[in-house]
Design a protein around this motif. Structure first.
Motif, PDB file in Angstrom:
ATOM      1  N   ARG A   1     -38.959 -50.004 -16.608  1.00 54.83           N
ATOM      2  CA  ARG A   1     -39.368 -49.082 -17.987  1.00 54.83           C
ATOM      3  C   ARG A   1     -40.051 -50.470 -18.565  1.00 54.83           C
ATOM      4  NH1 ARG A   1     -34.024 -51.422 -17.287  1.00 54.83           N
ATOM      5  NH2 ARG A   1     -33.284 -53.176 -18.370  1.00 54.83           N
TER       6      ARG A   1
ATOM      7  N   LEU B   1     -42.756 -52.083 -16.841  1.00 52.12           N
ATOM      8  CA  LEU B   1     -44.064 -51.403 -16.286  1.00 52.12           C
ATOM      9  C   LEU B   1     -44.772 -51.404 -17.039  1.00 52.12           C
ATOM     10  CD1 LEU B   1     -45.375 -51.538 -13.313  1.00 52.12           C
ATOM     11  CD2 LEU B   1     -45.439 -48.754 -13.307  1.00 52.12           C
ATOM     12  N   LYS B   2     -46.296 -52.412 -16.949  1.00 56.78           N
ATOM     13  CA  LYS B   2     -47.670 -51.196 -18.128  1.00 56.78           C
ATOM     14  C   LYS B   2     -48.441 -51.016 -16.954  1.00 56.78           C
ATOM     15  CE  LYS B   2     -48.138 -53.267 -22.029  1.00 56.78           C
ATOM     16  NZ  LYS B   2     -47.906 -54.467 -22.624  1.00 56.78           N
TER      17      LYS B   2
ATOM     18  N   LEU C   1     -44.472 -41.565 -12.847  1.00 55.58           N
ATOM     19  CA  LEU C   1     -43.408 -42.361 -13.071  1.00 55.58           C
ATOM     20  C   LEU C   1     -42.634 -41.667 -13.629  1.00 55.58           C
ATOM     21  CD1 LEU C   1     -45.701 -44.830 -15.040  1.00 55.58           C
ATOM     22  CD2 LEU C   1     -44.431 -45.646 -13.452  1.00 55.58           C
TER      23      LEU C   1
ATOM     24  N   ARG D   1     -38.667 -42.450 -12.966  1.00 57.04           N
ATOM     25  CA  ARG D   1     -37.561 -42.772 -14.477  1.00 57.04           C
ATOM     26  C   ARG D   1     -36.355 -41.995 -14.317  1.00 57.04           C
ATOM     27  NH1 ARG D   1     -40.130 -46.481 -19.442  1.00 57.04           N
ATOM     28  NH2 ARG D   1     -37.393 -46.321 -19.542  1.00 57.04           N
TER      29      ARG D   1
ATOM     30  N   VAL E   1     -41.826 -42.942 -20.831  1.00 58.96           N
ATOM     31  CA  VAL E   1     -43.110 -43.473 -19.999  1.00 58.96           C
ATOM     32  C   VAL E   1     -44.757 -42.820 -20.937  1.00 58.96           C
ATOM     33  CG1 VAL E   1     -45.002 -42.506 -18.254  1.00 58.96           C
ATOM     34  CG2 VAL E   1     -42.539 -42.452 -17.509  1.00 58.96           C
TER      35      VAL E   1
ATOM     36  N   ASN F   1     -44.812 -47.485 -21.548  1.00 59.77           N
ATOM     37  CA  ASN F   1     -45.804 -47.264 -19.650  1.00 59.77           C
ATOM     38  C   ASN F   1     -47.331 -46.953 -19.151  1.00 59.77           C
ATOM     39  OD1 ASN F   1     -42.791 -45.919 -18.147  1.00 59.77           O
ATOM     40  ND2 ASN F   1     -43.102 -47.784 -18.011  1.00 59.77           N
TER      41      ASN F   1
END
Length: 278
Positions: A37, A39-40, A59, A63, A78, A82
């Motif tokens: 959650r 992660l960029k 993603l 998730r 997301v 994200n």
């Protein structure tokens, strides 16, 4: 040596290569957050959104599996946390936003067509055609906001040429600016604005504030297909900017963007880029 062979993935990634121990051949990405959650992912040259859509499709099921979310909640999660993108061309930004939204609407069991969370996709090439004082009028006498708006006007003067190369973190006002809060501040200012012309200036300012927030951000995974253009074909603005800010990469715009993508990364972050082998 740790054994990762008993660790299963939440979805099938047929293209993922692993070593005999089960460790991914690409490494363990130690600098990435422990929770997905956080992660960029960022594409600073997102075009019509192909890379963003593919990242989204990877993603969402992750998730769903890891956080036990429904498809609808995972899609929203997301999009909210994200996925991030910038693009020089406004038309491409619109295509990228639509491509991502359409993918979200079509995702199985996610609820079909519906209102989605705000997408973190913006145009880094918006031009500023308004006089600086008229632009700063939006600050309503607030000193810090006036400084920030002045910086934005100055920095985005060449945005149609520089786009995602602009780096707010190198700005002299960086120590006083919370770029992520600037668009909210401008939105509040607009809610009290009766003058149509000033309101239109504010809408552009709000768009640029969103872009500035993304440009000032740090990301764990930067993915993009960079523009290619040799130095001989750079105009004076681009040439001077590259010489001053990216002296070792200045020979080709593609290599300049590699340098900029590394700036976008958190320490230990990862860049996955399509570019010539310069």
């Amino acid at each position: 040596k740790s054994n990762y062979s008993d660790k299963s993935l939440p979805l099938s990634l047929e293209y993922l290569r692993t070593l005999e121990s089960g460790i991914p051949a690409a490494g363990l990405f130690e600098a990435w957050p422990k929770h997905i959650r956080e992660l960029k992912v960022f594409d600073p040259c997102c075009g019509s959104g192909h890379f963003l859509v593919e990242a989204f499709l990877m993603l969402v099921p992750m998730r769903m599996a890891v956080e036990k979310l429904s498809a609808k909640k995972a899609v929203a999660a997301v999009l909210t946390a994200n996925i991030h993108g910038l693009e020089l061309d406004q038309r491409c930004v619109e295509l990228a936003a639509f491509a991502l939204a359409l993918t979200a609407w079509k995702y199985p069991n996610a609820g079909g067509y519906r209102v989605l969370p705000e997408l973190h996709i913006a145009c880094s090439g918006l031009s500023v055609n308004t006089a600086k004082e008229e632009w700063k009028h939006l600050s309503k006498g607030k000193h810090d906001l006036s400084i920030e708006l002045g910086w934005m006007h100055e920095s985005f003067k060449y945005a149609p040429v520089l786009g995602s190369l602009i780096n707010p973190m190198k700005s002299s006002v960086n120590t006083t600016v919370e770029w992520s809060d600037l668009s909210v501040t401008i939105e509040r200012a607009l809610s009290h604005e009766q003058n149509l012309e000033q309101y239109e200036v504010g809408v552009v300012a709000q768009g640029l504030a969103k872009s500035a927030s993304l440009l000032a951000g740090k990301y764990h995974w930067v993915i993009t297909n960079v523009p290619y253009l040799g130095q001989a074909k750079h105009n004076k603005v681009l040439q001077n900017y590259c010489i001053e800010n990216h002296p070792e990469a200045k020979a080709d715009l593609a290599t300049v963007f590699l340098d900029r993508c590394l700036e976008f990364c958190v320490e230990g972050g990862t860049s996955s880029i399509v570019l010539p082998q310069n």
